[in-house]
Motif scaffolding. Structure first.
Motif, PDB file in Angstrom:
ATOM      1  N   LYS A   1       0.808  -1.192   0.121  1.00  0.00           N
ATOM      2  CA  LYS A   1      -0.100  -0.136   0.117  1.00  0.00           C
ATOM      3  C   LYS A   1       0.656   1.115   0.073  1.00  0.00           C
ATOM      4  O   LYS A   1       1.927   1.407   0.786  1.00  0.00           O
ATOM      5  N   VAL A   2       0.587   2.246  -1.050  1.00  0.00           N
ATOM      6  CA  VAL A   2       1.425   3.496  -0.989  1.00  0.00           C
ATOM      7  C   VAL A   2       0.389   4.569  -0.916  1.00  0.00           C
ATOM      8  O   VAL A   2      -0.838   4.362  -1.621  1.00  0.00           O
ATOM      9  N   LYS A   3       0.695   5.474  -0.166  1.00  0.00           N
ATOM     10  CA  LYS A   3      -0.628   6.582   0.086  1.00  0.00           C
ATOM     11  C   LYS A   3       0.255   7.862   0.388  1.00  0.00           C
ATOM     12  O   LYS A   3       1.310   7.911   0.597  1.00  0.00           O
ATOM     13  N   GLY A   4      -0.626   8.871  -0.150  1.00  0.00           N
ATOM     14  CA  GLY A   4      -0.278  10.369   0.056  1.00  0.00           C
ATOM     15  C   GLY A   4       0.818  10.863  -1.120  1.00  0.00           C
ATOM     16  O   GLY A   4       1.160  10.042  -2.048  1.00  0.00           O
ATOM     17  N   ALA A   5       0.996  12.033  -0.930  1.00  0.00           N
ATOM     18  CA  ALA A   5       2.003  12.724  -2.020  1.00  0.00           C
ATOM     19  C   ALA A   5       3.326  12.276  -1.730  1.00  0.00           C
ATOM     20  O   ALA A   5       3.983  12.802  -0.672  1.00  0.00           O
ATOM     21  N   LYS A   6       3.925  11.459  -2.514  1.00  0.00           N
ATOM     22  CA  LYS A   6       5.427  10.895  -2.546  1.00  0.00           C
ATOM     23  C   LYS A   6       5.878  10.468  -3.706  1.00  0.00           C
ATOM     24  O   LYS A   6       4.784   9.943  -4.514  1.00  0.00           O
ATOM     25  N   CYS A   7       7.103  10.074  -3.948  1.00  0.00           N
ATOM     26  CA  CYS A   7       7.420   8.974  -4.996  1.00  0.00           C
ATOM     27  C   CYS A   7       8.038   7.867  -4.540  1.00  0.00           C
ATOM     28  O   CYS A   7       8.768   7.644  -3.621  1.00  0.00           O
ATOM     29  N   VAL A   8       7.420   6.541  -5.112  1.00  0.00           N
ATOM     30  CA  VAL A   8       8.035   5.376  -4.558  1.00  0.00           C
ATOM     31  C   VAL A   8       8.591   4.706  -5.456  1.00  0.00           C
ATOM     32  O   VAL A   8       8.101   4.526  -6.826  1.00  0.00           O
ATOM     33  N   GLY A   9       9.939   4.358  -5.411  1.00  0.00           N
ATOM     34  CA  GLY A   9      10.649   3.650  -6.441  1.00  0.00           C
ATOM     35  C   GLY A   9      10.413   2.118  -6.139  1.00  0.00           C
ATOM     36  O   GLY A   9      10.537   1.632  -5.100  1.00  0.00           O
TER      37      GLY A   9
ATOM     38  N   THR B   1      17.390   6.745  -5.863  1.00  0.00           N
ATOM     39  CA  THR B   1      17.876   7.383  -4.642  1.00  0.00           C
ATOM     40  C   THR B   1      17.695   8.719  -4.897  1.00  0.00           C
ATOM     41  O   THR B   1      17.275   9.630  -3.722  1.00  0.00           O
ATOM     42  N   GLU B   2      17.946   9.353  -5.872  1.00  0.00           N
ATOM     43  CA  GLU B   2      17.795  11.057  -6.279  1.00  0.00           C
ATOM     44  C   GLU B   2      16.397  11.507  -6.199  1.00  0.00           C
ATOM     45  O   GLU B   2      16.109  12.348  -5.673  1.00  0.00           O
ATOM     46  N   VAL B   3      15.291  10.801  -6.381  1.00  0.00           N
ATOM     47  CA  VAL B   3      13.910  11.255  -6.774  1.00  0.00           C
ATOM     48  C   VAL B   3      13.066  10.644  -5.903  1.00  0.00           C
ATOM     49  O   VAL B   3      12.056  11.350  -5.502  1.00  0.00           O
ATOM     50  N   CYS B   4      13.328   9.424  -5.312  1.00  0.00           N
ATOM     51  CA  CYS B   4      12.133   9.021  -4.277  1.00  0.00           C
ATOM     52  C   CYS B   4      12.154   8.860  -2.998  1.00  0.00           C
ATOM     53  O   CYS B   4      13.317   9.355  -2.494  1.00  0.00           O
ATOM     54  N   ASP B   5      10.996   8.823  -2.394  1.00  0.00           N
ATOM     55  CA  ASP B   5      10.664   9.003  -0.909  1.00  0.00           C
ATOM     56  C   ASP B   5      10.795   7.582  -0.112  1.00  0.00           C
ATOM     57  O   ASP B   5      11.260   7.541   0.889  1.00  0.00           O
ATOM     58  N   GLU B   6      10.313   6.839  -0.964  1.00  0.00           N
ATOM     59  CA  GLU B   6      10.205   5.237  -0.553  1.00  0.00           C
ATOM     60  C   GLU B   6      10.712   4.254  -1.536  1.00  0.00           C
ATOM     61  O   GLU B   6      10.659   4.714  -2.700  1.00  0.00           O
ATOM     62  N   VAL B   7      10.993   3.061  -1.063  1.00  0.00           N
ATOM     63  CA  VAL B   7      11.554   2.178  -2.049  1.00  0.00           C
ATOM     64  C   VAL B   7      10.746   0.737  -1.652  1.00  0.00           C
ATOM     65  O   VAL B   7      10.694   0.488  -0.642  1.00  0.00           O
ATOM     66  N   ALA B   8      10.461   0.084  -2.817  1.00  0.00           N
ATOM     67  CA  ALA B   8       9.843  -1.239  -2.511  1.00  0.00           C
ATOM     68  C   ALA B   8      10.816  -1.871  -3.608  1.00  0.00           C
ATOM     69  O   ALA B   8      11.058  -1.746  -4.674  1.00  0.00           O
TER      70      ALA B   8
END
Lengths: 269, 303
Positions: B24-32, B193-200
């Motif tokens: 589950k990914v939620k909210g304003a962010k970038c997930v890699g 690494t450069e762009v995202c806030d979370e990583v999966a």
């Protein structure tokens, strides 16, 4: 935005794509060459002014079934398969638009482009017949109507085949083989069995030219039995006008249902 | 705005392309979304965008099932999957306008979308003549044009030259600022690494990790630094610094130092070098933490 509105919007842009494509111009060129051939051969070997308007018009209409087959091939043969092969599906499918809307939106665009070619051809025949006879027989307009019904039906069938494949070229070649060879072979072979080929769309399309036969519309034999010798019996069937229309309508409905189901289930792997 | 996979499974014969994914990914962010070839990344994205049908489980966007309520689910989603092609006789402007009209989008801005990806001057040329990189830019513009709150991007910089890649990353960074959820698959660890806030991380169709990128970076921080100085560096003197476990003299002015603890030791080594009179001009961790995490969790080659 409802499905119908989406279908019309998509169809309009697809039509624009078709109009600018080489295919339409190639088909128009073929049509032009055929028209030139009919006109020049008739002028050289025949005497159109001395024949009836119905005869002149029927000469023109005799190429219409082949033109419809070409049109269906050009605008439907790879219509859906190319969405997968050319990856245009990745652009459109992941949007809030149902698959059947895309399918029938594209179909409408193909129908409009194909219909344009058929209309241009029949318009040329109108001018040609009117030039020699100052009239155009009513059978000619029926022939046009049947040709358009054949286009609607054959295009639907072509779309159905196109949904089965993921390679546009393969879809195109297989559909061409089916229309130019398989259906004609079946129609020919079936004459030896005495069975009426009511299941063949090309048999049904004969009404496009049969409409000119006899003293009034529908005045032609439904069944003719020939005995050419050696114990062989050949049975030639001609579809009734209503029967031809019913067969084409049947093809339209069945192929529309199948293509919609197949395209809805088809995955973009 | 959220994306949720509930026991999402995709099977081809006996092969699991995706095996019971719960994410589950939620909210304003970038997930890699990382993983090797064949891990199931693109399969996941295709399931979220209705290009594939799941064998089991469910893909939900903003609470709507992609399979059961496709139109509602995809209404606020912009997508870039693989490198799409376009109807060749239409122009970028026509294609994006068509998309806006089909979506019934009220927030459409074709000009802005084309400007963002650097394709505005090509707006009236037929797409059939464009290069792969140009088509990729148009595809990104198509994802952005309706101003959706969720973006699903599959390796968005694929096929681009280095300048194009940098520009697209800049676009993604800008998008993050405008309160959007970006779910992005990539092979490029530096990009994530450069762009995202979370990583999966995913391998063999199974989710291995889903954490904030800071947590992953801290956990997998590399314990090697490389030092470059203006003057000569005495490797033997460095060995005496507390926490240092190895020193590799690369040249007179460059050394690679291994240490046995975290950020505190790394800072202490720098302070000690300064005290020893080393004129440090560069002091950096060797090996990306994300790469280390990737290699430890998945193994194999990375780009």
């Amino acid at each position: 935005m409802n499905d119908f509105e989406q279908m019309l919007i998509y169809s309009r842009y697809q039509f624009r794509n078709y109009v600018r494509a080489k295919r339409l111009w190639i088909l128009l060129l073929i049509t032009g060459l055929v028209i030139a051939l009919i006109v020049s051969v008739n002028a050289y070997f025949g005497n159109p002014a001395s024949e009836t308007a119905k005869k002149t018009a029927s000469t023109f209409a005799s190429f219409a079934p082949t033109l419809v087959v070409l049109t269906a091939l050009f605008f439907g043969g790879d219509a859906i398969a190319s969405e997968y092969q050319n990856k245009t599906g990745y652009f459109l499918l992941p949007n809030p638009i149902r698959r059947y809307v895309i399918l029938w939106g594209k179909y409408l665009a193909s129908l409009a482009a194909g219909g344009l070619v058929v209309l241009i051809y029949y318009l040329s025949g109108t001018v040609y017949t009117y030039y020699y006879h100052s009239t155009v027989p009513v059978e000619y307009w029926y022939s046009l109507a049947y040709a358009l019904v054949f286009l609607v039906s054959l295009l639907s069938l072509t779309y159905m085949f196109s949904t089965f494949f993921k390679n546009g070229a393969v879809a195109l070649v297989i559909v061409a083989i089916l229309y130019f060879f398989v259906f004609n072979i079946i129609d020919g072979v079936i004459q030896l069995t005495g069975i009426e080929p009511w299941f063949s769309i090309t048999y049904a399309a004969n009404i496009i030219t049969l409409v000119f036969q006899g003293s009034h519309m529908g005045d032609y034999p439904h069944k003719t039995v020939l005995h050419p010798g050696n114990g062989i019996t050949v049975t030639i069937y001609n579809p009734y006008l209503w029967e031809g229309l019913a067969i084409m309508l049947g093809y339209l409905i069945i192929s529309a249902i199948i293509s919609t189901i197949v395209f809805e289930k088809k995955e973009m792997k | 705005m959220d994306l949720e996979a509930k026991a999402l499974t995709k099977k081809y014969g006996n092969f699991y392309a995706l095996r019971g994914l719960d994410l589950k990914v939620k909210g304003a962010k970038c997930v890699g979304y990382l993983g090797p070839n064949g891990a199931g990344k693109t399969t996941t994205l295709k399931l979220f965008t209705h290009l594939l049908n799941p064998t089991g489980g469910e893909a939900l966007i903003n609470g709507y099932s992609v399979q059961k309520e496709m139109k509602k689910a995809l209404m606020e989603v912009g997508t870039l999957i693989e490198t799409p092609d376009f109807y060749p006789y239409l122009t970028p402007e026509e294609l994006l306008t068509m998309l806006c009209r089909i979506r019934g989008a009220t927030k459409c801005d074709v000009k802005h979308a084309l400007e963002e990806v650097g394709m505005y001057e090509w707006r009236n040329k037929r797409v059939g003549k464009f290069s792969k990189g140009m088509k990729q830019r148009i595809a990104l513009a198509a994802a952005l044009v309706a101003n959706p709150e969720i973006l699903i991007l599959d390796e968005p910089t694929t096929g681009m030259d280095p300048r194009g890649m940098a520009e697209i990353r800049e676009v993604i960074r800008d998008l993050k600022k405008s309160q959007r959820l970006i779910f992005m698959s990539s092979h490029l660890l530096s990009e994530v690494t450069e762009v995202c806030d979370e990583v999966a991380m995913l391998d063999h169709g199974t989710l291995l990790l889903h954490e904030p990128i800071d947590v992953v970076l801290e956990r997998f921080r590399g314990n090697v630094v490389e030092v470059t100085a203006l003057n000569k560096i005495d490797g033997e003197a460095i060995k005496g610094i507390k926490g240092v476990v190895s020193v590799e003299q690369i040249s007179d002015t460059r050394v690679r130092i291994g240490f046995d603890d975290g950020a505190q030791t790394q800072h202490a080594i720098l302070s000690a070098l300064m005290q020893q009179g080393v004129d440090v001009v560069e002091y950096r961790s060797v090996g990306m933490a994300l790469e280390k995490a990737y290699l430890e969790m998945i193994g194999g080659d990375t780009k």
